[in-house]
Design an enzyme around this catalytic site. Structure first.
Site, PDB file in Angstrom:
ATOM      1  N   ASP A  71       0.807  -1.115  -0.107  1.00 60.34           N
ATOM      2  CA  ASP A  71       0.035   0.077  -0.056  1.00 60.34           C
ATOM      3  C   ASP A  71       0.862   1.276  -0.031  1.00 60.34           C
ATOM      4  O   ASP A  71       1.742   1.421   0.554  1.00 60.34           O
ATOM      5  CB  ASP A  71      -0.810  -0.070   1.155  1.00 60.34           C
ATOM      6  CG  ASP A  71      -1.820   1.008   1.202  1.00 60.34           C
ATOM      7  OD1 ASP A  71      -2.809   0.823   0.453  1.00 60.34           O
ATOM      8  OD2 ASP A  71      -1.819   1.877   2.032  1.00 60.34           O
TER       9      ASP A  71
ATOM     10  N   GLU B 259       1.891  -0.356  -4.665  1.00 62.23           N
ATOM     11  CA  GLU B 259       0.954   0.431  -5.214  1.00 62.23           C
ATOM     12  C   GLU B 259       1.855   1.899  -5.388  1.00 62.23           C
ATOM     13  O   GLU B 259       1.811   2.548  -4.527  1.00 62.23           O
ATOM     14  CB  GLU B 259      -0.175   0.817  -4.272  1.00 62.23           C
ATOM     15  CG  GLU B 259      -1.169   1.593  -4.760  1.00 62.23           C
ATOM     16  CD  GLU B 259      -2.070   2.408  -3.768  1.00 62.23           C
ATOM     17  OE1 GLU B 259      -3.082   2.982  -3.982  1.00 62.23           O
ATOM     18  OE2 GLU B 259      -1.494   2.431  -2.581  1.00 62.23           O
TER      19      GLU B 259
HETATM   20  C1  GLC Z   1      -4.239   3.059  -0.831  1.00 65.09           C
HETATM   21  C2  GLC Z   1      -5.524   2.126  -0.657  1.00 65.09           C
HETATM   22  C3  GLC Z   1      -6.563   3.044  -0.476  1.00 65.09           C
HETATM   23  C4  GLC Z   1      -6.326   3.637   1.036  1.00 65.09           C
HETATM   24  C5  GLC Z   1      -5.008   4.244   1.016  1.00 65.09           C
HETATM   25  C6  GLC Z   1      -4.546   4.654   2.440  1.00 65.09           C
HETATM   26  O1  GLC Z   1      -4.466   4.157  -1.679  1.00 65.09           O
HETATM   27  O2  GLC Z   1      -5.513   1.481  -2.082  1.00 65.09           O
HETATM   28  O3  GLC Z   1      -7.679   2.354  -0.419  1.00 65.09           O
HETATM   29  O4  GLC Z   1      -7.352   4.520   1.326  1.00 65.09           O
HETATM   30  O5  GLC Z   1      -4.065   3.812   0.404  1.00 65.09           O
HETATM   31  O6  GLC Z   1      -3.986   3.466   3.061  1.00 65.09           O
END
Ligand code: GLC
Length: 513
Positions: A196, A252
């Site tokens: 994440d 991500e």
């Molecule tokens: C990432 C996740 C999202 C979340 C954010 C904070 O972008 O995909 O859903 O709100 O991180 O953890």
């Protein structure tokens, strides 16, 4: 001797937003036993792996992306033994399991943050003196200032909600804690991690004031993508490589540059990183072509994704924002064929195989995404793509929960024709099309070169080939003449004659010269 391709390089991975997939316990929220019961559906769909969004102990301020205990399952979702059973059953069905890991921040309910509030171990988070106003001008990604004040007058940083305090990655204890968390889940048999906010973690020394445009997700910012973060992934890679069975990690990474993305997937770092460029692009042949070229030039293990739990579902995106637009659905099906024809791996989001649109008419009192509340309703937030899946039946709860239970978000009254049950055994349905496309991809697996060759095409169409496979996508408004082929392998809509209609894609088989 030929090196065997690691499984993740060309895998089709299915994202399960755990709260919204299947509710076995009957409390209106999806859970791990619910997922286990539905695994045969995913095996039949033809995916190679599942990615589970966070199911750890959490007060759910951000749907589980606020983790209070990284080594336990939240009672809402089940128990650790439910998790073990899920992994065992997935593996029995030939499905790999990727779990989410959230290293940028914890929940404010995490024992470390609770201790910090008592004045113990504050150095694990980012606390600063600031007086009446916050220590700098940084804004939270979810609206409002990125700082909150503690009762004793110090401020702490949260790049997301106040319930998500950012860790201080300059503290070696944070570093070793996460290495240990990785091992905890690897020992339980997970095949990989989705990281994440992987471009977060480190912030520039001195936490300088930053112009608003540099606070957005981008390659060079004091807040995101700091060079130090790469050391973390080098260490994580060593842990992953110390386990048998090709364990992997995908980051991500939101950035504005393919070259920056490439830094995360250097040979000693992450295996993959999400490539969000396509998901952010309009329905446009030239835009898609540029993204494909830039991606293939920058990374050797590309990934493709059209939707996830943070963005508007692509059926709706491609339909100019119109819910239930037939154009949007036609384009979404065409985009799938394009994505599956490209080298690399593809990430699907639950419900896209049913052609689900974004739910745009959720009542304000039902909305749970912190973005909605923090922006005082100005931003709708992400609930519209998180509505629980319609499995069967003609009305809520559509088989998501036992009859009589209300799902945590209201389902659309227009979903009767979209349920998985209704679409199964119907080859013309979107579900039937996804099954067929994934089967066609499997049949070609291992036979296609990694390079693509562009063939002549009208401006708003793409035609590329990989060995015997030629993929044609028509993003324009006129029919496109198909290049020479001996048969049509699959079309996103029926293909008749030698013309491909607008908003359609097809795979052609071309005998090799
Ligand atoms: C990432 C996740 C999202 C979340 C954010 C904070 O972008 O995909 O859903 O709100 O991180 O953890």
């Amino acid at each position: 001797m030929l090196m065997e391709t690691p499984w993740w390089r060309d895998a089709v991975v299915y994202e399960i937003y755990v709260r919204s997939f299947a509710d076995a316990s009957g409390d209106g929220v999806g859970d791990l036993p619910g997922i286990r019961q539905r695994l045969p559906y995913l095996a039949e769909l033809g995916v190679d792996a599942i990615w589970l969004t966070p199911f750890y102990r959490s007060p759910m301020a951000d749907g589980g992306y606020d983790v209070a205990d990284y080594r336990d399952v939240d009672p809402l979702f089940g128990t650790l033994s439910d998790f073990d059973e899920l992994v065992a059953e997935a593996h029995r069905l030939g499905l790999r399991v990727i779990v989410d890991i959230v290293p940028n921040h914890s929940s404010s309910a995490h024992e470390w943050f609770q201790a910090a509030l008592r004045g113990e171990g504050r150095d694990r988070y980012i606390f600063q003196d600031g007086g009446e106003s916050p220590p700098n001008n940084w804004q939270s990604t979810f609206s409002g200032p990125a700082w909150s004040k503690t009762p004793d007058g110090q401020w702490y940083l949260h790049l997301f909600a106040p319930e998500q305090p950012d860790f201080n990655w300059r503290n070696p204890e944070v570093h070793s804690e996460f290495l240990d968390v990785l091992r905890f889940w690897l020992d339980r048999g997970v095949d990989g991690f989705r990281i994440d906010v992987a471009m977060g973690l480190y912030k520039a020394e001195g936490l300088p004031d930053t112009p608003p445009e540099d606070q957005a997700f981008k390659a060079e910012s004091p807040i995101w993508g700091r060079p130090e973060v790469h050391e973390v992934y080098r260490d994580w890679r060593k842990v992953l490589d110390s386990y048998e069975g090709e364990r992997m990690a995908i980051g991500e990474v939101w950035t504005d540059s393919a070259e920056d993305l490439a830094l995360y997937v250097r040979p000693d770092e992450l295996h993959q990183s999400f490539n969000f460029a396509w998901l952010e692009a309009p329905w446009s042949g030239p835009a898609f072509k540029k993204i494909i070229d830039d991606t293939l030039a920058a990374v050797t293990a590309p990934t493709w994704v059209l939707s996830n739990h943070d963005v508007i579902r692509h059926v709706t995106r491609y339909g100019d924002g119109l819910t239930n637009s037939t154009t949007g659905l036609a384009r979404a099906r065409a985009a799938l064929l394009a994505m599956l024809a490209l080298p690399g791996s593809a990430y699907l989001y639950q419900g896209e195989e049913l052609g689900l649109p974004e739910v745009k008419d959720l009542p304000p009192e039902a909305r749970q995404d912190p973005i909605f509340a923090r922006s005082k309703g100005e931003l709708a937030g992400r609930d519209g793509c998180r509505v629980p899946i319609p499995w069967s039946g003609v009305a809520e709860p559509y088989g998501f929960s036992p009859e009589g239970t209300r799902p945590w978000l209201p389902q659309s009254v227009e979903w009767a024709a979209l349920s998985a049950e209704r679409q199964s055994n119907d080859p013309g349905s979107t579900l039937g099309f996804y099954q067929e496309a994934l089967r066609a991809r499997r049949e070609l697996r291992g036979t296609l070169p990694d390079e693509i060759i562009w063939l002549d095409a009208p401006e708003d169409a793409l035609i590329f080939s990989r060995g015997p496979l030629t993929c044609v996508i028509n993003c324009g408004s006129e029919p496109v003449r198909l290049p020479p082929h001996d048969r049509v392998l699959i079309g996103s809509a029926p293909v008749e004659g030698h013309l491909l209609l607008p908003d359609t894609a097809a795979w052609l088989h071309t005998p090799e010269a």
